[in-house]
Scaffold this active site. Structure first.
Site, PDB file in Angstrom:
ATOM      1  CD  GLU A   1      -2.596   1.192   2.684  1.00 12.46           C
ATOM      2  OE1 GLU A   1      -3.712   1.737   2.711  1.00 12.46           O
ATOM      3  OE2 GLU A   1      -2.062   0.683   3.688  1.00 12.46           O
TER       4      GLU A   1
ATOM      5  CB  CYS B   1      -4.126  -1.429   4.538  1.00 14.82           C
ATOM      6  SG  CYS B   1      -3.163  -1.104   6.045  1.00 14.82           S
TER       7      CYS B   1
ATOM      8  CE  LYS C   1      -7.424   1.188   3.444  1.00 17.25           C
ATOM      9  NZ  LYS C   1      -6.239   1.856   4.042  1.00 17.25           N
TER      10      LYS C   1
END
Length: 272
Positions: A40, A154, A112
């Site tokens: 990331e 993440c 995300k």
């Protein structure tokens, strides 16, 4: 077929990160086909102003052209863990994962879903991704020579229903690029990754940033986990690569011998 997780330290300047990535990609295994996951925030990490300056429209810009060129040059499937992309009509950005095939063509992207708005007992203390980013609104599973790839980024790792949705759409490999903090990484990174592998009977390919950028220390510990939950390889610290071949027969055997995807009844119960 082989999986690779690349671990590095990133900062706020793309040219510096670009040069380091170029060096690390020279260390790739010779095996092809090869699936390579970058962490990331691999393009730019740190100051809000630097992130805004580096942001590009999806599908345009020199940073994305470089990733495409690397995929073609190294004859690899390259997954960019995340980079900032512009949202038309908004001051906020998307944190976007990009997937390029071996010809350098972008074949998928994922924004995300879950933003890291938390307080952590470290030097920085307060994290508010929503100050800069807007959440995505779609899951993404794509076909590849390695199997079906399920994308995440993440903080998504803490939300098991996302990975169940990826598995329901046929995912064989779950991709988890990250910049986990050192505090949360030491406590939860490995058990969460193993849980996602075990409960979904998927390979988990996880690539993390390592080191410190300003006040934010990152955990590293890039690893690849089998569908049975075993850690195939791990790089705790520093920069470098970890890799392992895919055993598609073992993946199929695990799912056949313990067919949990067919045994789940919660959806039926909720419908009732």
């Amino acid at each position: 077929m082989e999986l690779v997780a690349l671990q590095m330290t990133a900062g706020p300047e793309w040219p510096v990160n670009q040069a380091r990535l170029a060096e690390l990609l020279q260390q790739l295994p010779t095996q092809r086909p090869l699936l390579v996951l970058l962490p990331e925030n691999v393009a730019v990490f740190g100051r809000k102003s630097a992130i805004q300056e580096a942001a590009e429209p999806l599908g345009e810009g020199p940073i994305q052209r470089q990733f495409s060129q690397w995929a073609k040059e190294h004859n690899i499937w390259l997954v960019v863990g995340s980079m900032p992309t512009l949202i038309e009509g908004s001051e906020r950005l998307h944190a976007t994962s990009l997937v390029y095939n071996e010809r350098g063509k972008r074949v998928a992207h994922y924004h995300k879903l879950h933003l890291f708005d938390v307080d952590v007992a470290d030097v920085q203390g307060r994290y508010r991704e929503s100050d800069s980013y807007a959440p995505g609104d779609n899951v993404c599973v794509i076909d590849s020579p390695f199997g079906r790839l399920g994308l995440s980024i993440c903080y998504d790792l803490r939300f098991a229903p996302l990975y169940s949705a990826l598995r329901d759409q046929g995912a064989d490999i779950l991709l988890v690029p990250a910049a986990f903090t050192r505090v949360t990484g030491e406590a939860h990174w490995q058990p969460l990754l193993q849980a996602r592998a075990i409960e979904n009977q998927c390979y988990v390919l996880a690539a993390g940033l390592y080191g410190e950028q300003g006040k934010r220390p990152t955990w590293g510990h890039s690893m690849i986990i089998s569908p049975w939950g075993e850690i195939e390889c791990c790089l705790p610290e520093g920069e470098g690569l970890v890799s392992t071949p895919i055993d598609t027969k073992r993946l199929a055997d695990i799912r056949r011998q313990m067919p949990v995807a067919q045994h789940g009844r919660l959806n039926a119960v909720w419908r009732d």
